[in-house]
Scaffold this motif. Sequence first.
Motif, PDB file in Angstrom:
ATOM      1  N   LEU A   1       1.103  -1.190   0.216  1.00 31.79           N
ATOM      2  CA  LEU A   1       0.147   0.161   0.074  1.00 31.79           C
ATOM      3  C   LEU A   1       0.681   1.280   0.108  1.00 31.79           C
ATOM      4  O   LEU A   1       0.723   2.367  -0.848  1.00 31.79           O
ATOM      5  N   LEU A   2       1.765   1.382   1.026  1.00 38.95           N
ATOM      6  CA  LEU A   2       2.346   2.654   1.046  1.00 38.95           C
ATOM      7  C   LEU A   2       3.596   2.851   0.003  1.00 38.95           C
ATOM      8  O   LEU A   2       3.844   3.741  -0.567  1.00 38.95           O
ATOM      9  N   SER A   3       4.159   1.679  -0.287  1.00 42.38           N
ATOM     10  CA  SER A   3       5.220   1.983  -1.377  1.00 42.38           C
ATOM     11  C   SER A   3       4.599   2.123  -2.579  1.00 42.38           C
ATOM     12  O   SER A   3       5.021   3.069  -3.432  1.00 42.38           O
ATOM     13  N   SER A   4       3.488   1.613  -3.036  1.00 38.47           N
ATOM     14  CA  SER A   4       2.750   1.767  -4.306  1.00 38.47           C
ATOM     15  C   SER A   4       2.227   3.334  -4.379  1.00 38.47           C
ATOM     16  O   SER A   4       2.188   4.030  -5.492  1.00 38.47           O
ATOM     17  N   TYR A   5       1.828   3.605  -3.083  1.00 35.04           N
ATOM     18  CA  TYR A   5       1.171   5.237  -3.179  1.00 35.04           C
ATOM     19  C   TYR A   5       2.579   6.017  -3.268  1.00 35.04           C
ATOM     20  O   TYR A   5       2.233   7.058  -4.272  1.00 35.04           O
ATOM     21  N   LEU A   6       3.503   5.846  -2.483  1.00 29.87           N
ATOM     22  CA  LEU A   6       4.680   6.946  -2.818  1.00 29.87           C
ATOM     23  C   LEU A   6       5.133   6.828  -4.128  1.00 29.87           C
ATOM     24  O   LEU A   6       5.412   7.885  -4.591  1.00 29.87           O
ATOM     25  N   LYS A   7       5.340   5.675  -4.762  1.00 31.99           N
ATOM     26  CA  LYS A   7       5.946   5.526  -5.944  1.00 31.99           C
ATOM     27  C   LYS A   7       5.043   6.273  -7.032  1.00 31.99           C
ATOM     28  O   LYS A   7       5.656   6.375  -8.309  1.00 31.99           O
ATOM     29  N   SER A   8       3.847   6.488  -6.854  1.00 30.59           N
ATOM     30  CA  SER A   8       3.230   7.119  -7.856  1.00 30.59           C
ATOM     31  C   SER A   8       3.388   8.354  -8.063  1.00 30.59           C
ATOM     32  O   SER A   8       3.072   9.132  -9.209  1.00 30.59           O
ATOM     33  N   TYR A   9       4.298   9.258  -6.903  1.00 29.51           N
ATOM     34  CA  TYR A   9       4.604  10.602  -7.350  1.00 29.51           C
ATOM     35  C   TYR A   9       6.186  10.715  -7.075  1.00 29.51           C
ATOM     36  O   TYR A   9       6.601  11.734  -7.123  1.00 29.51           O
ATOM     37  N   TYR A  10       6.794   9.514  -6.354  1.00 31.63           N
ATOM     38  CA  TYR A  10       8.307   9.991  -6.020  1.00 31.63           C
ATOM     39  C   TYR A  10       9.011   8.452  -6.244  1.00 31.63           C
ATOM     40  O   TYR A  10       8.752   7.525  -6.033  1.00 31.63           O
ATOM     41  N   PRO A  11      10.229   8.735  -6.979  1.00 25.19           N
ATOM     42  CA  PRO A  11      10.825   7.208  -7.471  1.00 25.19           C
ATOM     43  C   PRO A  11      11.760   6.502  -6.480  1.00 25.19           C
ATOM     44  O   PRO A  11      11.787   5.324  -6.286  1.00 25.19           O
ATOM     45  N   ASN A  12      12.132   7.546  -5.480  1.00 21.77           N
ATOM     46  CA  ASN A  12      13.131   6.904  -4.599  1.00 21.77           C
ATOM     47  C   ASN A  12      12.756   5.994  -3.354  1.00 21.77           C
ATOM     48  O   ASN A  12      12.956   6.379  -2.237  1.00 21.77           O
ATOM     49  N   VAL A  13      11.999   5.113  -3.680  1.00 18.81           N
ATOM     50  CA  VAL A  13      11.259   4.298  -2.642  1.00 18.81           C
ATOM     51  C   VAL A  13      11.757   2.904  -2.972  1.00 18.81           C
ATOM     52  O   VAL A  13      11.393   2.405  -4.048  1.00 18.81           O
ATOM     53  N   ALA A  14      11.854   2.041  -1.908  1.00 22.29           N
ATOM     54  CA  ALA A  14      12.408   0.685  -2.096  1.00 22.29           C
ATOM     55  C   ALA A  14      11.428  -0.040  -0.740  1.00 22.29           C
ATOM     56  O   ALA A  14      11.108   0.585   0.196  1.00 22.29           O
TER      57      ALA A  14
ATOM     58  N   LEU B   1       1.712  -8.295  -5.121  1.00 20.46           N
ATOM     59  CA  LEU B   1       0.765  -7.171  -4.841  1.00 20.46           C
ATOM     60  C   LEU B   1       0.867  -5.852  -5.409  1.00 20.46           C
ATOM     61  O   LEU B   1       0.030  -4.997  -5.368  1.00 20.46           O
ATOM     62  N   THR B   2       2.150  -5.632  -5.788  1.00 19.22           N
ATOM     63  CA  THR B   2       2.538  -4.333  -6.763  1.00 19.22           C
ATOM     64  C   THR B   2       2.734  -4.432  -8.058  1.00 19.22           C
ATOM     65  O   THR B   2       2.815  -3.447  -8.720  1.00 19.22           O
ATOM     66  N   GLU B   3       2.585  -5.791  -8.555  1.00 16.50           N
ATOM     67  CA  GLU B   3       2.727  -6.142  -9.992  1.00 16.50           C
ATOM     68  C   GLU B   3       1.458  -5.557 -10.744  1.00 16.50           C
ATOM     69  O   GLU B   3       0.383  -5.195 -10.472  1.00 16.50           O
ATOM     70  N   THR B   4       1.823  -4.677 -11.992  1.00 18.71           N
ATOM     71  CA  THR B   4       1.052  -4.327 -12.701  1.00 18.71           C
ATOM     72  C   THR B   4       0.767  -4.838 -14.167  1.00 18.71           C
ATOM     73  O   THR B   4      -0.231  -4.594 -14.967  1.00 18.71           O
ATOM     74  N   ASP B   5       1.606  -5.820 -14.248  1.00 19.04           N
ATOM     75  CA  ASP B   5       1.139  -6.636 -15.757  1.00 19.04           C
ATOM     76  C   ASP B   5       0.460  -8.117 -15.130  1.00 19.04           C
ATOM     77  O   ASP B   5       1.313  -8.832 -14.305  1.00 19.04           O
ATOM     78  N   LEU B   6      -0.450  -8.217 -16.037  1.00 17.47           N
ATOM     79  CA  LEU B   6      -1.056  -9.458 -15.620  1.00 17.47           C
ATOM     80  C   LEU B   6      -0.602 -10.939 -15.885  1.00 17.47           C
ATOM     81  O   LEU B   6      -0.569 -11.778 -15.164  1.00 17.47           O
ATOM     82  N   ASN B   7       0.365 -10.984 -17.022  1.00 16.78           N
ATOM     83  CA  ASN B   7       0.984 -12.303 -17.256  1.00 16.78           C
ATOM     84  C   ASN B   7       2.072 -12.439 -16.305  1.00 16.78           C
ATOM     85  O   ASN B   7       2.148 -13.520 -15.811  1.00 16.78           O
ATOM     86  N   ARG B   8       2.875 -11.433 -15.719  1.00 22.33           N
ATOM     87  CA  ARG B   8       3.758 -11.695 -14.750  1.00 22.33           C
ATOM     88  C   ARG B   8       3.059 -11.830 -13.448  1.00 22.33           C
ATOM     89  O   ARG B   8       3.737 -12.747 -12.574  1.00 22.33           O
ATOM     90  N   ALA B   9       2.065 -11.410 -13.037  1.00 25.74           N
ATOM     91  CA  ALA B   9       1.169 -11.656 -11.834  1.00 25.74           C
ATOM     92  C   ALA B   9       0.819 -13.198 -11.899  1.00 25.74           C
ATOM     93  O   ALA B   9       0.937 -13.622 -10.781  1.00 25.74           O
ATOM     94  N   ALA B  10       0.334 -13.529 -12.929  1.00 26.04           N
ATOM     95  CA  ALA B  10      -0.041 -14.764 -13.017  1.00 26.04           C
ATOM     96  C   ALA B  10       1.132 -15.736 -12.474  1.00 26.04           C
ATOM     97  O   ALA B  10       0.643 -16.871 -11.899  1.00 26.04           O
ATOM     98  N   GLU B  11       2.141 -15.415 -13.145  1.00 29.20           N
ATOM     99  CA  GLU B  11       3.326 -16.223 -12.785  1.00 29.20           C
ATOM    100  C   GLU B  11       3.594 -16.374 -11.353  1.00 29.20           C
ATOM    101  O   GLU B  11       3.846 -17.553 -10.753  1.00 29.20           O
ATOM    102  N   TYR B  12       3.569 -14.909 -10.815  1.00 29.69           N
ATOM    103  CA  TYR B  12       4.028 -15.021  -9.414  1.00 29.69           C
ATOM    104  C   TYR B  12       2.926 -15.667  -8.523  1.00 29.69           C
ATOM    105  O   TYR B  12       3.091 -16.427  -7.496  1.00 29.69           O
TER     106      TYR B  12
END
Length: 563
Positions: free
Chosen positions: A95-108, A299-310
Motif C-alpha cells: 500500500l505505502l510503497s505503491s502510493y509513494l512511488k506514484s509520485y516519487y521514485p526513490n522508494v524501495a 501485490l504491486t505487480e501491474t502486468d497480468l501475465n507476470r502476476a499470473a506467474e507469481y
Amino acid sequence: MRWTIQPKPSEEIVNHLSKELGVDTMIATLLVQRGVETFDEAKHFFRPQLSNLHDPFLMKDMDKAVTRIEQAIAAEENILVYGDYDVDGTTSVALLSSYLKSYYPNVATYIPDRYDEGYGVSYKGIDFAEDNGFSLIIALDCGIKAIDKVAYASEKNIDFVICDHHRPGIELPKAVAVLDPKREDCSYPYKELCGCGVGFKLIQALSEKRGLQLDDLLLYLDLVATAIGADIVPITGENRVLAFYGLKVINSNPRVGFQAILQQVKKETLTITDVVFIIAPRINAAGRMKHGNHAVTLLTETDLNRAAEYASEIEQFNTDRREADKIITEEALLQIIENKEEERTTTVVYQEDWHKGVIGIVASRLTETYYRPTLVFTKSGEKLAASARSVKGFDVYNALESCSEYIEQFGGHKYAAGLTLHEKDFEAFKAEFEKVVSETIDPKLLQPELKIASEINLTEITPKFYRLLKQFAPFGPGNMTPVFMTQGLKDTGWGKCVGEDKTHLRITVQQGNSPQFVGIGFSMAEKQEIACGGISFKAAYVIDENEWQGNVSLQLRLKDIKE
C-alpha cells in the motif's frame, strides 16, 4: 458447546427503531445488539460513507510523520518501506510503497526473513538501509517495541517513522513519529485499526496535503480490506467503512495481483470470509514457506501475465504450507496424548524440526481441538520460537507478560502472540505458563461458547428477511453473522450423513406445519442420532443460500444440535 443467548435489548428501543426503519422487530433487535439504536446510526451502518472516516491528523504524531516524509521527498532522500512478513505487514508495504512511488521514485521495500531475522524491525534490515543509502525507514505493522533497533538506526543517521497497531510497552522508541492508536497518549477516536489501516491513515494524511480527495485512494482499499479480514480486527466503526469499500474494489476492480489469485480459484463475488480463506492464506504462504517479498512483488505487480506467474508460485507455497501444517498438527496431537497432557489448562508442545512458518496455524488447530491457551514451539537458530493462540475471553498477551522472566522477547495481541526464549528456560516457562493460566482463567472459558443472537421460528425465515440480513455484511468480530436457535424441530425423514467420508450431516427439518428447510452441518455426523432419531430437537444455525443447478434456496448452516 455452551449456548448463550444474547440478552434481549430494551423493547422500547427495538419497537421505536422498527417503526423508524420500517423493518420487523427481529431485524431491529439484531441492530440494537450491535449498538445501532437510531435512524442515523442505522444509516451509517447500512450505507457506510468514506466521509465517515476520521481526520488522520487526530492521530498522535501524524503531523510529524507527514512533515518528515515531505522533507525526504523535497531533499530526494531514499525511503525504505519496511513491514512484517504476514498479510497485514505485506499489504501495508504494498500500500505505502505503491502510493509513494506514484509520485516519487526513490522508494524501495524491505520484508525481514522469518527464519534469518525473525519478527519486526531487525539489525540486518537497518544495515541494509545504511549500505544502500536510505536515510528514512517507514516501519509498518511492527516497530512499537523496537527501542534498541531505532536507537541503532539513529547512530547511523537513519530516521524512523513507525506505523503500528500492537500494544506499546512502557517506553516508546525514539522515532521521528510513532503512529499507533493504542498509545495511551493518542486520542484518535478509533483504536482497532490493523497495521495496514494505520498505513492507510498515513497516505490519507499525505494525500490531504497534496490536495487529493478520498476517492483518489479507493484503489488501495482492496489491500486494507484483506488486512482487516486476515488480522481478525473488529469490523466496526472505521474498519467497517474500509472493509465495505475494500470489498467493492476486490469485486469490481481488484489490483492485478488479486486478479491473478482469483483466476486460480474461480470465485465470483467475494465476502470478507472468502478474503480470509482464499486470498489471505496465499499471501501468508509466501512469508511462511519462502519469503514475504514474493507477496509484496505480487501485490504491486501491474502486468497480468507476470502476476499470473507469481500467483502460481504462491499457489505452490500454499500447497506446501497445507501439507506441512497437516503433518505437524498430527505430530503435536500425538505428543499431547503420549505425554498424557489432555487434562492441563494449557497446551505447550515443542519439536525442534517443526516448520517455523506454520506453527501459528498449528497452534490454532490445537486450540480448536482442546480449546485452551496454546503455544507451539520450534527451534530457531540458538533459541526456541513459539506462536501463541488463545480462547475467546482470555488474554494470552497478559499471561505471557506474567511469565516474562523466562522469555527473551514477545509481542502481539490478546488472542495471538509470538515469543522467543532460551532452550534452558523451556521447562520452567512451560510450568509457569500453566500456573499463571490455571490461576487466572475462568473455567467456563475452556468450553467453546456459541453465542446465539435470538430464538426464532422457521416461519420467520423469508426471502425478505434474508435480503435485509445480507445487508449487515461485512461480517466479522464486533459484527458476527447472527446465529439463530429454533426449538421443536423434526427431521422429515431425509436426514443422512454425506460427503466423501460421510462426516457431514444433511437434514430436512420442519417446525410444526412450517415450511421445510434443508440444514447442513459440516463435521457434524455424530449428531445424526439426535437429528434423525424421530424425536424433536433444537438447532443453532446461521441462514445462508444454497445454489444448485441454477436454483437458489435458503438453507440452515448448522452450528450445533441438542435434544
